[in-house]
Design a protein around this motif. Structure first.
Motif, PDB file in Angstrom:
ATOM      1  N   GLY A 349       0.820  -1.201   0.000  1.00 16.59           N
ATOM      2  CA  GLY A 349       0.000   0.000   0.000  1.00 16.59           C
ATOM      3  C   GLY A 349       0.859   1.258   0.000  1.00 16.59           C
ATOM      4  O   GLY A 349       1.842   1.346   0.734  1.00 16.59           O
ATOM      5  N   SER A 350       0.475   2.211  -0.874  1.00 11.81           N
ATOM      6  CA  SER A 350       1.226   3.466  -1.030  1.00 11.81           C
ATOM      7  C   SER A 350       2.664   3.228  -1.492  1.00 11.81           C
ATOM      8  O   SER A 350       3.506   4.120  -1.387  1.00 11.81           O
ATOM      9  CB  SER A 350       1.229   4.295   0.260  1.00 11.81           C
ATOM     10  N   LEU A 351       2.941   2.021  -1.995  1.00  9.46           N
ATOM     11  CA  LEU A 351       4.278   1.631  -2.456  1.00  9.46           C
ATOM     12  C   LEU A 351       5.338   1.854  -1.377  1.00  9.46           C
ATOM     13  O   LEU A 351       6.531   1.970  -1.677  1.00  9.46           O
ATOM     14  CB  LEU A 351       4.671   2.379  -3.739  1.00  9.46           C
ATOM     15  N   SER A 352       4.901   1.914  -0.116  1.00  9.74           N
ATOM     16  CA  SER A 352       5.804   2.103   1.034  1.00  9.74           C
ATOM     17  C   SER A 352       6.709   3.327   0.869  1.00  9.74           C
ATOM     18  O   SER A 352       7.794   3.382   1.431  1.00  9.74           O
ATOM     19  CB  SER A 352       6.666   0.848   1.262  1.00  9.74           C
ATOM     20  N   PHE A 353       6.242   4.342   0.138  1.00 11.33           N
ATOM     21  CA  PHE A 353       7.090   5.512  -0.120  1.00 11.33           C
ATOM     22  C   PHE A 353       7.487   6.226   1.167  1.00 11.33           C
ATOM     23  O   PHE A 353       8.578   6.809   1.271  1.00 11.33           O
ATOM     24  CB  PHE A 353       6.389   6.481  -1.071  1.00 11.33           C
ATOM     25  N   TYR A 354       6.603   6.178   2.171  1.00  8.40           N
ATOM     26  CA  TYR A 354       6.870   6.868   3.432  1.00  8.40           C
ATOM     27  C   TYR A 354       8.054   6.254   4.168  1.00  8.40           C
ATOM     28  O   TYR A 354       8.766   6.951   4.892  1.00  8.40           O
ATOM     29  CB  TYR A 354       5.609   6.845   4.315  1.00  8.40           C
ATOM     30  N   LEU A 355       8.283   4.953   3.991  1.00  7.74           N
ATOM     31  CA  LEU A 355       9.462   4.315   4.596  1.00  7.74           C
ATOM     32  C   LEU A 355      10.737   4.808   3.927  1.00  7.74           C
ATOM     33  O   LEU A 355      11.762   5.023   4.585  1.00  7.74           O
ATOM     34  CB  LEU A 355       9.361   2.796   4.486  1.00  7.74           C
ATOM     35  N   TRP A 356      10.681   4.991   2.608  1.00  5.87           N
ATOM     36  CA  TRP A 356      11.873   5.437   1.872  1.00  5.87           C
ATOM     37  C   TRP A 356      12.123   6.921   2.050  1.00  5.87           C
ATOM     38  O   TRP A 356      13.275   7.364   2.047  1.00  5.87           O
ATOM     39  CB  TRP A 356      11.747   5.042   0.409  1.00  5.87           C
ATOM     40  N   GLU A 357      11.049   7.702   2.213  1.00  7.49           N
ATOM     41  CA  GLU A 357      11.248   9.116   2.522  1.00  7.49           C
ATOM     42  C   GLU A 357      11.955   9.274   3.853  1.00  7.49           C
ATOM     43  O   GLU A 357      12.773  10.194   4.032  1.00  7.49           O
ATOM     44  CB  GLU A 357       9.900   9.848   2.542  1.00  7.49           C
ATOM     45  N   ASN A 358      11.676   8.373   4.804  1.00  5.48           N
ATOM     46  CA  ASN A 358      12.358   8.407   6.088  1.00  5.48           C
ATOM     47  C   ASN A 358      13.848   8.117   5.940  1.00  5.48           C
ATOM     48  O   ASN A 358      14.657   8.526   6.777  1.00  5.48           O
ATOM     49  CB  ASN A 358      11.723   7.406   7.056  1.00  5.48           C
ATOM     50  N   ALA A 359      14.193   7.408   4.850  1.00  2.66           N
ATOM     51  CA  ALA A 359      15.606   7.111   4.571  1.00  2.66           C
ATOM     52  C   ALA A 359      16.251   8.171   3.690  1.00  2.66           C
ATOM     53  O   ALA A 359      17.430   8.044   3.312  1.00  2.66           O
ATOM     54  CB  ALA A 359      15.731   5.741   3.891  1.00  2.66           C
ATOM     55  N   GLY A 360      15.483   9.226   3.341  1.00  4.33           N
ATOM     56  CA  GLY A 360      16.037  10.317   2.550  1.00  4.33           C
ATOM     57  C   GLY A 360      15.796  10.200   1.060  1.00  4.33           C
ATOM     58  O   GLY A 360      16.342  10.993   0.276  1.00  4.33           O
ATOM     59  N   LEU A 361      14.966   9.236   0.629  1.00  2.48           N
ATOM     60  CA  LEU A 361      14.695   9.045  -0.795  1.00  2.48           C
ATOM     61  C   LEU A 361      13.305   9.594  -1.114  1.00  2.48           C
ATOM     62  O   LEU A 361      12.294   9.070  -0.646  1.00  2.48           O
ATOM     63  CB  LEU A 361      14.771   7.550  -1.151  1.00  2.48           C
ATOM     64  N   LYS A 362      13.245  10.648  -1.926  1.00  2.00           N
ATOM     65  CA  LYS A 362      11.963  11.251  -2.282  1.00  2.00           C
ATOM     66  C   LYS A 362      11.124  10.280  -3.124  1.00  2.00           C
ATOM     67  O   LYS A 362      11.668   9.416  -3.811  1.00  2.00           O
ATOM     68  CB  LYS A 362      12.190  12.544  -3.064  1.00  2.00           C
ATOM     69  N   TYR A 363       9.813  10.478  -3.081  1.00  2.00           N
ATOM     70  CA  TYR A 363       8.930   9.584  -3.824  1.00  2.00           C
ATOM     71  C   TYR A 363       9.256   9.605  -5.319  1.00  2.00           C
ATOM     72  O   TYR A 363       9.248   8.564  -5.990  1.00  2.00           O
ATOM     73  CB  TYR A 363       7.465   9.980  -3.588  1.00  2.00           C
ATOM     74  N   SER A 364       9.510  10.771  -5.860  1.00  2.00           N
ATOM     75  CA  SER A 364       9.842  10.861  -7.293  1.00  2.00           C
ATOM     76  C   SER A 364      11.103  10.065  -7.613  1.00  2.00           C
ATOM     77  O   SER A 364      11.185   9.408  -8.670  1.00  2.00           O
ATOM     78  CB  SER A 364      10.019  12.325  -7.704  1.00  2.00           C
ATOM     79  N   ALA A 365      12.076  10.084  -6.718  1.00  2.00           N
ATOM     80  CA  ALA A 365      13.299   9.310  -6.927  1.00  2.00           C
ATOM     81  C   ALA A 365      13.036   7.818  -6.762  1.00  2.00           C
ATOM     82  O   ALA A 365      13.653   6.996  -7.461  1.00  2.00           O
ATOM     83  CB  ALA A 365      14.380   9.762  -5.944  1.00  2.00           C
ATOM     84  N   LEU A 366      12.131   7.452  -5.861  1.00  2.00           N
ATOM     85  CA  LEU A 366      11.746   6.055  -5.702  1.00  2.00           C
ATOM     86  C   LEU A 366      11.115   5.536  -6.993  1.00  2.00           C
ATOM     87  O   LEU A 366      11.396   4.408  -7.429  1.00  2.00           O
ATOM     88  CB  LEU A 366      10.763   5.914  -4.538  1.00  2.00           C
ATOM     89  N   ILE A 367      10.262   6.341  -7.620  1.00  2.00           N
ATOM     90  CA  ILE A 367       9.656   5.962  -8.894  1.00  2.00           C
ATOM     91  C   ILE A 367      10.732   5.734  -9.953  1.00  2.00           C
ATOM     92  O   ILE A 367      10.696   4.755 -10.706  1.00  2.00           O
ATOM     93  CB  ILE A 367       8.654   7.046  -9.347  1.00  2.00           C
ATOM     94  N   ASP A 368      11.729   6.623  -9.991  1.00  2.00           N
ATOM     95  CA  ASP A 368      12.843   6.461 -10.938  1.00  2.00           C
ATOM     96  C   ASP A 368      13.557   5.135 -10.710  1.00  2.00           C
ATOM     97  O   ASP A 368      13.913   4.429 -11.673  1.00  2.00           O
ATOM     98  CB  ASP A 368      13.845   7.606 -10.787  1.00  2.00           C
ATOM     99  N   ARG A 369      13.771   4.795  -9.465  1.00  2.00           N
ATOM    100  CA  ARG A 369      14.474   3.534  -9.138  1.00  2.00           C
ATOM    101  C   ARG A 369      13.647   2.329  -9.580  1.00  2.00           C
ATOM    102  O   ARG A 369      14.185   1.334 -10.079  1.00  2.00           O
ATOM    103  CB  ARG A 369      14.751   3.480  -7.634  1.00  2.00           C
ATOM    104  N   MET A 370      12.343   2.403  -9.378  1.00  2.00           N
ATOM    105  CA  MET A 370      11.473   1.302  -9.773  1.00  2.00           C
ATOM    106  C   MET A 370      11.479   1.118 -11.291  1.00  2.00           C
ATOM    107  O   MET A 370      11.521  -0.017 -11.795  1.00  2.00           O
ATOM    108  CB  MET A 370      10.051   1.556  -9.278  1.00  2.00           C
ATOM    109  N   VAL A 371      11.452   2.217 -12.022  1.00  2.00           N
ATOM    110  CA  VAL A 371      11.507   2.146 -13.487  1.00  2.00           C
ATOM    111  C   VAL A 371      12.835   1.555 -13.940  1.00  2.00           C
ATOM    112  O   VAL A 371      12.891   0.720 -14.851  1.00  2.00           O
ATOM    113  CB  VAL A 371      11.281   3.545 -14.101  1.00  2.00           C
ATOM    114  N   ASP A 372      13.919   1.962 -13.285  1.00  2.00           N
ATOM    115  CA  ASP A 372      15.241   1.428 -13.611  1.00  2.00           C
ATOM    116  C   ASP A 372      15.289  -0.087 -13.386  1.00  2.00           C
ATOM    117  O   ASP A 372      15.831  -0.831 -14.219  1.00  2.00           O
ATOM    118  CB  ASP A 372      16.300   2.131 -12.767  1.00  2.00           C
ATOM    119  N   CYS A 373      14.713  -0.551 -12.275  1.00  2.00           N
ATOM    120  CA  CYS A 373      14.665  -1.995 -11.996  1.00  2.00           C
ATOM    121  C   CYS A 373      13.871  -2.726 -13.066  1.00  2.00           C
ATOM    122  O   CYS A 373      14.254  -3.822 -13.507  1.00  2.00           O
ATOM    123  CB  CYS A 373      14.033  -2.247 -10.629  1.00  2.00           C
TER     124      CYS A 373
END
Length: 414
Positions: A349-373
């Protein structure tokens, strides 16, 4: 169809965000998808929403970026087109049918959009369970979620538990039963489960998420009620031994192949005996999905337990050949000090973006990483040899006059 170039003439990726589908969790997927679309970097991507409605029909259009569109969804809403995916390998085209002409009308097929990579935001059956993943692999298109096998295992709680147990991973004691077995001998099944696990127990439909159909039973009569409830949502049900006030802990993993990293760990806060659908999605209005859940982040746990959870999470990710973002949920028994895996969410749910934001990774950057994978996995899949030369066809015969069949072929066997 949108222009695929930016003001500097650079080509943008055509990002298809696919969501919805025939699932009890469809509304949760809609919230997750709309939330995600608000964070897509429009300088890198042309956004193409792809909504699979409750009846299984596919739609695209800018109106699907707004949550208001889904409050009484209608295919006739302005800015929406009904489409279908071209399954020609590598096409990525979303096809629409248009009617042309006046008196002598004709139908023609047009390309409504063309997708370079699909960002999958599905929760539950017919999307998170490997079915959509299989369709996208058949169409030879990159997509962001875990693949067919890993998605299927992660969706089915009974198979998942057997997989974890077979891999030597810590899971709660459990039993499973089927609707047919229960209807044939309800008292016998209740007695068997109670004798094996004791009470309390938690009863879960095998192929549902978001705590739909989940309940706690403290005695045989409550177990009967819980099983009847769970069977409304699935024909197979998992029953797990309950713990006395355990701590719930969740950890996300991001990556592909051996390149993985684990997120900070969250501790969801619940006033109930377990985290139900209402607390997950409705307690804070529901507009932010899992991001609105009350939690402590990072969880106030010892470093040793934190490292154990993160290491175990990366191991599970690799074992299931996951990619993109997943979330693994745990129960920690304070009395015994034991840690148990409860489940893996292949598309959390919510692609767990809030966990990664806590690690310093913005949601937009998380999306970039997912596309790269997704693109790396797609490249690896296309590097596999799918053709094997043999003489099997030259030797094959199905009764054609004058031709030798397999029995008449001389030489070695194939």
């Amino acid at each position: 169809m949108k222009d695929n170039g930016d003001e500097n003439g650079m080509s943008k990726k055509q990002l298809g965000v696919i969501f919805g589908s025939r699932s009890c969790e469809r509304e949760v997927a809609i919230i997750s998808a709309v939330q995600l679309m608000h964070h897509v970097n429009r300088e890198k991507y042309d956004l193409i929403p792809v909504y699979i409605a409750e009846d299984g029909c596919w739609y695209t259009g800018e109106a699907l970026e707004k949550i208001e569109t889904f409050r009484g969804f209608s295919p006739k809403t302005a800015g929406i087109r009904k489409v279908r995916l071209d399954l020609t390998a590598g096409s990525g085209a979303l096809l629409a049918t248009e009617t042309t002409g006046g008196l002598f009308q004709k139908e023609k097929t047009v390309i409504a959009a063309r997708v370079d990579v699909f960002l999958v935001v599905m929760h539950g059956l017919n999307g998170e369970d490997g079915t959509l993943q299989g369709l996208l692999e058949l169409a030879n298109l990159p997509y962001t979620s875990t693949g067919v096998a890993g998605s299927a295992v992660a969706m089915d709680k009974i198979i998942m538990k057997q997989f974890f147990r077979g891999g030597g991973l810590p899971v709660l004691p459990g039993e499973w039963t089927s609707r047919r077995r229960f209807e044939a001998d309800p008292d016998g099944e209740i007695r068997r489960i109670g004798d094996s696990l004791g009470y309390p127990v938690f009863v879960k439909p095998a192929n549902q998420g978001s705590s739909i159909g989940v309940s706690r039973a403290d005695d045989p009569e409550e177990l009967r009620d819980s099983l009847e409830l769970a069977f409304e949502y699935d024909r197979r049900v998992l029953v797990e031994k309950g713990l006395n006030q355990p701590i719930e802990l969740n950890c996300s993993v991001l990556g592909y192949d051996d390149e993985t990293e684990a997120s900070p760990i969250e501790m969801p806060l619940t006033g109930e005996q377990f985290l139900d659908f209402h607390e997950k999605y409705l307690a804070s209005g529901g507009s932010k999905g899992m991001a609105s859940l009350h939690r402590v982040l990072p969880a106030p746990i010892e470093d040793e337990l934190k490292e154990k959870i993160q290491t175990l999470s990366r191991r599970i990710f690799t074992m299931l050949d996951c990619k993109g973002v997943v979330r693994i949920d745990y129960m920690f028994d304070r009395a015994s000090g034991e840690l148990y895996i409860t489940e893996i969410n292949a598309i959390p749910g919510s692609l767990s973006f809030y966990l990664w934001e806590n690690a310093g990774l913005k949601y937009s950057a998380l999306i970039d990483r997912m596309v790269d994978c997704a693109e790396k996995a797609h490249g690896d899949r296309n590097a596999v040899t799918y053709a094997y030369s043999s003489n099997i066809l030259s030797q094959a015969s199905f009764g054609t006059k004058g031709a030798k069949g397999s029995k008449g072929a001389k030489g070695g066997t194939v």
